[in-house]
Write a protein that holds these residues in place. Structure first.
Motif, short mmCIF file in Angstrom:
data_model
loop_
_atom_site.label_atom_id
_atom_site.label_comp_id
_atom_site.label_asym_id
_atom_site.label_seq_id
_atom_site.Cartn_x
_atom_site.Cartn_y
_atom_site.Cartn_z
N GLU A 95 48.07 34.10 35.35
CA GLU A 95 49.51 34.31 35.53
C GLU A 95 49.94 35.70 35.05
OE1 GLU A 95 53.44 31.56 35.41
OE2 GLU A 95 52.07 31.36 33.71
N LYS A 96 49.36 36.17 33.95
CA LYS A 96 49.68 37.51 33.46
C LYS A 96 49.17 38.58 34.43
CE LYS A 96 49.85 36.34 28.60
NZ LYS A 96 49.06 36.05 27.43
N VAL A 97 47.99 38.33 35.02
CA VAL A 97 47.43 39.25 36.02
C VAL A 97 48.35 39.30 37.23
CG1 VAL A 97 45.50 39.66 37.58
CG2 VAL A 97 45.06 38.89 35.22
N LEU A 98 48.79 38.13 37.70
CA LEU A 98 49.71 38.06 38.83
C LEU A 98 51.01 38.81 38.52
CD1 LEU A 98 50.69 37.00 41.58
CD2 LEU A 98 51.38 34.89 40.40
N ASP A 99 51.56 38.58 37.34
CA ASP A 99 52.80 39.26 36.95
C ASP A 99 52.64 40.78 36.98
OD1 ASP A 99 54.16 36.87 36.65
OD2 ASP A 99 53.90 36.79 34.46
N GLU A 100 51.48 41.27 36.57
CA GLU A 100 51.23 42.71 36.56
C GLU A 100 51.13 43.26 37.99
OE1 GLU A 100 50.69 46.42 34.50
OE2 GLU A 100 51.74 44.53 34.16
N PHE A 101 50.47 42.54 38.89
CA PHE A 101 50.43 42.96 40.29
C PHE A 101 51.85 43.00 40.86
CE2 PHE A 101 45.83 41.96 40.45
CZ PHE A 101 45.39 43.05 41.19
N LYS A 102 52.65 41.97 40.58
CA LYS A 102 54.03 41.93 41.08
C LYS A 102 54.83 43.10 40.55
CE LYS A 102 55.29 37.69 39.95
NZ LYS A 102 55.80 36.31 39.87
N LYS A 108 56.99 40.18 45.58
CA LYS A 108 56.82 38.80 45.14
C LYS A 108 55.63 38.22 45.89
CE LYS A 108 61.76 38.25 44.47
NZ LYS A 108 62.99 37.94 45.20
N VAL A 109 55.19 37.06 45.43
CA VAL A 109 54.11 36.36 46.13
C VAL A 109 54.58 36.07 47.56
CG1 VAL A 109 52.77 34.22 46.22
CG2 VAL A 109 53.14 35.39 44.03
N GLY A 110 53.72 36.37 48.51
CA GLY A 110 54.04 36.16 49.93
C GLY A 110 54.60 37.39 50.61
N GLU A 111 54.84 38.45 49.84
CA GLU A 111 55.42 39.67 50.42
C GLU A 111 54.36 40.75 50.60
OE1 GLU A 111 59.99 39.39 48.70
OE2 GLU A 111 58.62 40.84 47.80
N THR A 112 54.73 41.74 51.41
CA THR A 112 53.88 42.90 51.67
C THR A 112 54.64 44.14 51.20
OG1 THR A 112 52.91 41.81 53.59
CG2 THR A 112 52.71 44.19 53.52
N ASP A 115 54.96 49.98 52.45
CA ASP A 115 54.06 50.84 53.22
C ASP A 115 52.99 50.05 53.97
OD1 ASP A 115 52.41 50.02 51.12
OD2 ASP A 115 52.09 52.05 50.34
N GLY A 116 53.01 48.72 53.83
CA GLY A 116 52.04 47.87 54.53
C GLY A 116 50.64 47.92 53.93
N LYS A 117 50.51 48.52 52.76
CA LYS A 117 49.19 48.70 52.16
C LYS A 117 48.66 47.42 51.48
CE LYS A 117 46.78 52.28 49.58
NZ LYS A 117 46.94 53.52 48.82
N PHE A 118 49.53 46.69 50.80
CA PHE A 118 49.13 45.49 50.07
C PHE A 118 50.03 44.31 50.39
CE2 PHE A 118 47.95 49.06 47.24
CZ PHE A 118 46.59 48.81 47.08
N SER A 119 49.44 43.13 50.39
CA SER A 119 50.23 41.89 50.40
C SER A 119 49.69 41.05 49.25
CB SER A 119 50.12 41.16 51.73
OG SER A 119 48.77 40.96 52.10
N LEU A 120 50.54 40.18 48.72
CA LEU A 120 50.19 39.43 47.52
C LEU A 120 50.31 37.94 47.77
CD1 LEU A 120 49.47 39.85 44.51
CD2 LEU A 120 51.93 39.82 44.02
N SER A 121 49.24 37.21 47.41
CA SER A 121 49.27 35.76 47.54
C SER A 121 48.47 35.13 46.40
CB SER A 121 48.69 35.32 48.89
OG SER A 121 47.32 35.66 48.96
N CYS A 122 48.58 33.82 46.31
CA CYS A 122 47.84 33.05 45.31
C CYS A 122 46.93 32.06 46.03
CB CYS A 122 48.79 32.28 44.40
SG CYS A 122 49.81 33.33 43.37
N LEU A 123 45.81 31.77 45.40
CA LEU A 123 44.87 30.77 45.92
C LEU A 123 44.74 29.65 44.91
CD1 LEU A 123 41.95 33.17 46.90
CD2 LEU A 123 43.54 32.09 48.47
N ARG A 124 44.29 28.50 45.35
CA ARG A 124 44.07 27.38 44.44
C ARG A 124 42.73 27.52 43.72
NH1 ARG A 124 47.73 26.65 42.26
NH2 ARG A 124 49.49 26.82 43.58
N CYS A 125 41.67 27.91 44.41
CA CYS A 125 40.38 28.08 43.76
C CYS A 125 39.48 28.93 44.63
CB CYS A 125 39.71 26.74 43.48
SG CYS A 125 38.19 26.91 42.52
#
Length: 158
Positions: A95-102, A108-112, A115-125
């Motif tokens: 969760e801390k890693v995710l917060d730092e990426f955000k 936010k999670v689900g956004e790009t 500049d279209g360079k990165f998109s952010l999502s979460c996985l279950r495993c």
């Protein structure tokens, strides 16, 4: 949601993907994988063509697209980032890693990123629990990631 104008050549390629699977409704998941590989995501217009070609309802196609996390209805960044939120990763600080990426990417999670360079999502495993917390960027896997590592990881894609 804005309508996407698909080029005629891409529509033909999509129809060829459907034909590759004999236009069978039972092959929907394989067709969706092929379509997502072709377009990078599955906008409503692509889903409608698939439904028509396979003779299934648009609602059925939409249901499959939204059920499986692999499929996306939004364009992904050139470097899709996924943070594992499985139990091992979560208890080791994902969760801390995710917060730092955000924070760094300002998405936010689900956004790009704009500049279209990165998109952010979460996985279950991810299935690499011994390396928890795990981050994937495209096909690359990063293990034992801490919030302090995020800036360095992103710099590899500068």
């Amino acid at each position: 949601m804005a309508s996407v104008k698909l080029p005629e050549s891409k529509i033909q390629e999509l129809k060829e993907v459907c034909q590759k699977y004999d236009n069978k409704g039972s092959e929907l998941i394989n067709v969706l994988h092929g379509a997502q590989e072709l377009f990078g995501y599955l906008p409503a217009e692509v889903q409608e063509i698939i439904a028509d070609e396979l003779n299934v309802s648009v609602a059925h196609v939409y249901g499959v697209v939204t059920f499986y996390s692999f499929f996306s209805m939004l364009p992904k960044g050139r470097n899709p980032i996924s943070i594992c939120m499985g139990t091992a990763c979560y208890v080791r600080g994902a969760e801390k890693v995710l917060d730092e990426f955000k924070r760094i990417l300002n998405v936010k999670v689900g956004e790009t990123t704009g500049d279209g360079k990165f998109s952010l999502s979460c996985l279950r495993c991810v299935g690499a629990c011994g390396l928890a917390p795990v981050v994937t960027i495209g096909e690359r896997v990063y293990g034992r990631v801490s919030a302090d590592d995020v800036k360095k990881i992103l710099s590899e894609y500068a």
